[in-house]
Design a protein around this motif. Structure first.
Motif, PDB file in Angstrom:
ATOM      1  N   ASP A 269       0.809  -1.220   0.000  1.00 23.05           N
ATOM      2  CA  ASP A 269       0.000   0.000   0.000  1.00 23.05           C
ATOM      3  C   ASP A 269       0.843   1.271   0.000  1.00 23.05           C
ATOM      4  OD1 ASP A 269      -2.400  -1.470   0.085  1.00 23.05           O
ATOM      5  OD2 ASP A 269      -2.255  -1.662   2.278  1.00 23.05           O
ATOM      6  N   VAL A 270       2.144   1.144  -0.227  1.00 16.10           N
ATOM      7  CA  VAL A 270       3.005   2.318  -0.132  1.00 16.10           C
ATOM      8  C   VAL A 270       2.880   3.223  -1.356  1.00 16.10           C
ATOM      9  CG1 VAL A 270       5.413   3.091  -0.055  1.00 16.10           C
ATOM     10  CG2 VAL A 270       4.634   1.255   1.463  1.00 16.10           C
ATOM     11  N   ASN A 271       2.806   2.647  -2.552  1.00 18.63           N
ATOM     12  CA  ASN A 271       2.721   3.480  -3.746  1.00 18.63           C
ATOM     13  C   ASN A 271       1.394   4.243  -3.783  1.00 18.63           C
ATOM     14  OD1 ASN A 271       5.213   3.080  -4.901  1.00 18.63           O
ATOM     15  ND2 ASN A 271       4.570   1.294  -6.089  1.00 18.63           N
ATOM     16  N   LYS A 272       1.460   5.498  -4.145  1.00 18.03           N
ATOM     17  CA  LYS A 272       0.263   6.323  -4.227  1.00 18.03           C
ATOM     18  C   LYS A 272      -0.586   5.902  -5.433  1.00 18.03           C
ATOM     19  CE  LYS A 272       2.571  10.382  -2.232  1.00 18.03           C
ATOM     20  NZ  LYS A 272       3.014  11.778  -2.471  1.00 18.03           N
ATOM     21  N   THR A 273      -1.879   5.841  -5.227  1.00 20.94           N
ATOM     22  CA  THR A 273      -2.781   5.442  -6.312  1.00 20.94           C
ATOM     23  C   THR A 273      -3.882   6.461  -6.559  1.00 20.94           C
ATOM     24  OG1 THR A 273      -4.107   4.155  -4.732  1.00 20.94           O
ATOM     25  CG2 THR A 273      -2.380   2.975  -5.931  1.00 20.94           C
ATOM     26  N   ALA A 274      -4.286   7.190  -5.539  1.00 24.89           N
ATOM     27  CA  ALA A 274      -5.408   8.130  -5.692  1.00 24.89           C
ATOM     28  C   ALA A 274      -4.893   9.525  -6.030  1.00 24.89           C
ATOM     29  CB  ALA A 274      -6.226   8.187  -4.406  1.00 24.89           C
ATOM     30  N   ALA A 275      -5.647  10.247  -6.872  1.00 23.57           N
ATOM     31  CA  ALA A 275      -5.308  11.626  -7.219  1.00 23.57           C
ATOM     32  C   ALA A 275      -5.820  12.531  -6.103  1.00 23.57           C
ATOM     33  CB  ALA A 275      -5.925  12.001  -8.564  1.00 23.57           C
ATOM     34  N   ARG A 276      -4.921  12.925  -5.225  1.00 23.18           N
ATOM     35  CA  ARG A 276      -5.296  13.754  -4.073  1.00 23.18           C
ATOM     36  C   ARG A 276      -4.289  14.883  -3.928  1.00 23.18           C
ATOM     37  NH1 ARG A 276      -5.231   8.693  -0.156  1.00 23.18           N
ATOM     38  NH2 ARG A 276      -5.196  10.257   1.507  1.00 23.18           N
TER      39      ARG A 276
ATOM     40  N   LYS B 185      -1.522  17.394  -1.810  1.00 24.05           N
ATOM     41  CA  LYS B 185      -0.340  17.007  -1.048  1.00 24.05           C
ATOM     42  C   LYS B 185      -0.629  16.791   0.432  1.00 24.05           C
ATOM     43  CE  LYS B 185       1.131  21.858  -0.752  1.00 24.05           C
ATOM     44  NZ  LYS B 185       2.127  22.839  -1.225  1.00 24.05           N
ATOM     45  N   TYR B 186      -1.471  17.631   1.025  1.00 19.44           N
ATOM     46  CA  TYR B 186      -1.696  17.490   2.466  1.00 19.44           C
ATOM     47  C   TYR B 186      -2.493  16.230   2.803  1.00 19.44           C
ATOM     48  CZ  TYR B 186       0.360  22.017   3.461  1.00 19.44           C
ATOM     49  OH  TYR B 186       1.251  23.059   3.606  1.00 19.44           O
ATOM     50  N   SER B 187      -3.159  15.657   1.822  1.00 17.68           N
ATOM     51  CA  SER B 187      -3.858  14.393   2.092  1.00 17.68           C
ATOM     52  C   SER B 187      -2.869  13.255   2.303  1.00 17.68           C
ATOM     53  CB  SER B 187      -4.821  14.066   0.948  1.00 17.68           C
ATOM     54  OG  SER B 187      -4.114  13.815  -0.254  1.00 17.68           O
ATOM     55  N   TYR B 188      -1.601  13.467   1.910  1.00 23.56           N
ATOM     56  CA  TYR B 188      -0.559  12.468   2.168  1.00 23.56           C
ATOM     57  C   TYR B 188       0.301  12.830   3.375  1.00 23.56           C
ATOM     58  CZ  TYR B 188      -1.756  10.115  -2.167  1.00 23.56           C
ATOM     59  OH  TYR B 188      -2.418   9.418  -3.154  1.00 23.56           O
ATOM     60  N   GLY B 189      -0.139  13.813   4.147  1.00 27.99           N
ATOM     61  CA  GLY B 189       0.492  14.085   5.422  1.00 27.99           C
ATOM     62  C   GLY B 189       1.620  15.088   5.361  1.00 27.99           C
TER      63      GLY B 189
ATOM     64  N   GLY C  82       3.311  14.043   1.812  1.00 26.59           N
ATOM     65  CA  GLY C  82       2.970  15.126   0.895  1.00 26.59           C
ATOM     66  C   GLY C  82       3.793  16.365   1.111  1.00 26.59           C
ATOM     67  N   VAL C  83       4.125  16.650   2.373  1.00 23.27           N
ATOM     68  CA  VAL C  83       4.910  17.817   2.738  1.00 23.27           C
ATOM     69  C   VAL C  83       5.882  17.403   3.835  1.00 23.27           C
ATOM     70  CG1 VAL C  83       4.854  20.219   3.569  1.00 23.27           C
ATOM     71  CG2 VAL C  83       2.922  19.315   2.253  1.00 23.27           C
ATOM     72  N   VAL C  84       7.107  17.916   3.763  1.00 26.04           N
ATOM     73  CA  VAL C  84       8.090  17.689   4.829  1.00 26.04           C
ATOM     74  C   VAL C  84       8.716  19.029   5.176  1.00 26.04           C
ATOM     75  CG1 VAL C  84      10.227  16.534   5.514  1.00 26.04           C
ATOM     76  CG2 VAL C  84       8.577  15.335   4.061  1.00 26.04           C
ATOM     77  N   THR C  85       8.752  19.311   6.467  1.00 21.50           N
ATOM     78  CA  THR C  85       9.415  20.510   6.969  1.00 21.50           C
ATOM     79  C   THR C  85      10.553  20.102   7.880  1.00 21.50           C
ATOM     80  OG1 THR C  85       7.434  21.886   6.838  1.00 21.50           O
ATOM     81  CG2 THR C  85       9.133  22.580   8.399  1.00 21.50           C
TER      82      THR C  85
ATOM     83  N   LEU D 141       4.278   7.313   8.628  1.00 17.99           N
ATOM     84  CA  LEU D 141       3.377   7.755   9.700  1.00 17.99           C
ATOM     85  C   LEU D 141       2.564   8.960   9.242  1.00 17.99           C
ATOM     86  CD1 LEU D 141       5.676   7.509  12.862  1.00 17.99           C
ATOM     87  CD2 LEU D 141       3.779   5.989  12.263  1.00 17.99           C
ATOM     88  N   ALA D 142       3.217   9.900   8.568  1.00 12.02           N
ATOM     89  CA  ALA D 142       2.509  11.081   8.072  1.00 12.02           C
ATOM     90  C   ALA D 142       1.407  10.694   7.089  1.00 12.02           C
ATOM     91  CB  ALA D 142       3.489  12.042   7.415  1.00 12.02           C
TER      92      ALA D 142
END
Length: 508
Positions: free
Chosen positions: A234-241, A243-247, A275-278, A463-464
């Motif tokens: 389930d790691v590969n992204k499949t849905a068109a969403r 960036k923040y929906s991926y954490g 989706g975002v990393v700070t 986790l994100a």
């Protein structure tokens, strides 16, 4: 994922089959011996017309019975077979005694001795059927001497049935001395000791052969699952969403000149799909980090108040604390603030040292926290548990890395990833998985500075994305070693995040 068993679990599976009438002990022994012989011939590329010479070392239990079956099978193919028995034939278990007697009708059973072993020439296959899963005491005396004797010989091949004698199959620890093996053939399922500790080194290569047992849930606890590709399905992204929906993962960094580890973690979190990393660092380190990072955002954090303000944004949903973070009062305060935020969190490196020093207690941890210690960090965090792993085992089953990781997770109240070639992952309630970077999955290139920081970032990124802590730890650990294998020799930590896309593409 495949379950790997303890010796007790394997015995329970066999007993269940026998008690249900699905098979007799004699039938299971016959199947084990025949399939072991076939696996040995296949491994060395020997066809049905090939002949050879074999010395079979039979022990006083059912493993010895398997050896007598192998002797019959090879002799029927025209091989020259010598059998040596350690112990008294009259005291063999019934099924082993039956196969002893069948062999004795056409062949000789010699007492096993150093002289018998010394007669094995360079064209001889030596087959160790002495103890298998049944070993509970360290090898000593004559057996220990013959183990050393065989290590100094050069037969054509050494084959162990179930386990090299002297290896505890519950822990991968050597009990006294161990017989060498080029190939270990085990039955139904691999056992913990094949993957933990010294197991892979002692076993040589590992073959698991079927003996017709049903795959049923063990009635005895203590096993684990062996991680494979399915853990990352389930790691590969499949849905068109968006960036923040991926954490949004927040990685805390140290001061000037100390940001490399956190940058590795941040890039890994982004590569694995957050989706975002700070990256949060002291203001004085912003320029340094800005020169090395593009897609990773930066935020100045002078102390815990700045961290608390950053976490007021609910979209920041996972943290990575520790890589290059330092051990000073500021680092301790940042660790406390991070845990007080009650977000899924990875604690690695300096954060683990602060935890061991008492900057926070295990009571501050939760089930969505992941600790990622290597052996030294584990010993600082759990000194009494680590000591049990270093004590010479007086008998089997010996205390194992699986046992230690489960005990540590129960004490800490969170997921623990005890890193190494046999990385072991456990939850407080006793779930356990092993990522075995050995045999054909070996990744020796991971023994490089910064590789652990990348792993911490990968787990934080998952986790994100919403993976539960245990699932994130398992998927991250498996992908980490597979990515090292995809890159191969010459790997340095910086290569791991950039090679991860190749690993993800291979998942399909």
């Amino acid at each position: 994922m495949v379950e790997i068993l303890t010796s007790a679990q394997m015995r329970a599976v066999e007993c269940a089959a026998i008690d249900s009438g699905a098979a007799t002990g004699l039938e299971l022994m016959e199947c084990a011996g025949r399939n072991a012989a076939a696996a040995m011939l296949e491994h060395w590329g020997l066809d049905d017309e090939s002949t050879g010479t074999a010395l079979i070392l039979c022990g006083p239990g059912n493993n010895g019975g398997d050896g007598f079956v192998v002797a019959r099978v090879l002799a029927a193919r025209g091989w020259a077979v010598t059998v040596g028995l350690w112990g008294d034939a009259a005291k063999l278990p019934p099924d082993a005694r039956e196969n002893h007697d069948r062999w004795a009708q056409t062949g000789i059973v010699h007492p096993l001795s150093p002289d018998l072993l010394a007669a094995a020439g360079p064209d001889t296959f030596v087959i160790d059927a002495l103890f298998g899963t049944g070993l509970t005491r360290p090898l000593s005396g004559g057996l220990a001497g013959m183990a050393g004797q065989l290590q100094g010989m050069s037969p054509r091949g050494c084959i162990a049935l179930d386990a090299p004698s002297g290896l505890c199959l519950d822990s991968g620890r050597v009990l006294g001395a161990v017989f060498p093996a080029d190939l270990t053939i085990t039955f139904h399922r691999a056992k913990l000791g094949h993957y933990l500790g010294q197991g892979p080194e002692c076993c040589g290569r590992l073959a698991v052969v079927d003996i017709g047992l049903q795959s049923t849930a063990p009635t005895v606890g203590g096993g684990a699952v062996l991680l494979d590709q399915s853990v990352a399905r389930d790691v590969n992204k499949t849905a068109a969403r968006h960036k923040y929906s991926y954490g949004h993962a927040l990685v805390l960094a140290g001061g000037v000149g100390k940001g490399g580890a956190a940058r590795l973690a941040a890039r890994a979190a982004l590569r694995i799909g957050a989706g975002v990393v700070t990256l949060g660092c002291p203001a004085a380190a912003l320029q340094e980090n800005a020169c090395r990072l593009d897609a990773v955002m930066l935020r100045a954090m002078r102390g815990p108040d700045d961290l608390t303000r950053a976490l007021a944004d609910a979209r920041v949903n996972a943290l990575c604390v520790g890589p290059g973070g330092g051990l000073d009062a500021r680092a301790a305060a940042m660790l406390r603030a991070a845990l007080e935020a009650r977000r899924p969190t990875v604690l690695d490196a300096d954060a683990l040292t602060l935890l061991a020093q008492g900057a926070v207690t295990f009571g501050a941890l939760r089930q969505d926290v992941v600790l990622t210690p290597h052996a030294g960090e584990f010993a600082r965090l759990f000194p009494d548990i680590a000591a049990r792993l270093h004590d010479a085992p007086a008998r089997g089953p010996a205390y194992s890395k699986r046992d230690a990781t489960c005990d540590a997770a129960a004490r800490a109240g969170c997921v623990v990833v005890f890193k190494g070639p046999d990385s072991t992952i456990a939850t407080p309630d006793g779930r356990c998985a092993i990522n075995a970077a050995c045999y054909d999955q070996a990744a020796p290139w991971l023994a490089t500075a910064g590789a652990g920081d990348v792993l911490a970032g990968m787990i934080a990124g998952l986790l994100a994305r919403g993976f539960p802590a245990f699932d994130a730890a398992c998927a991250g650990t498996w992908l980490h070693s597979q990515t090292a294998r995809h890159f191969g020799p010459g790997l340095i930590a910086e290569d791991l995040p950039d090679t991860l896309p190749r690993t993800l593409r291979a998942l399909g």
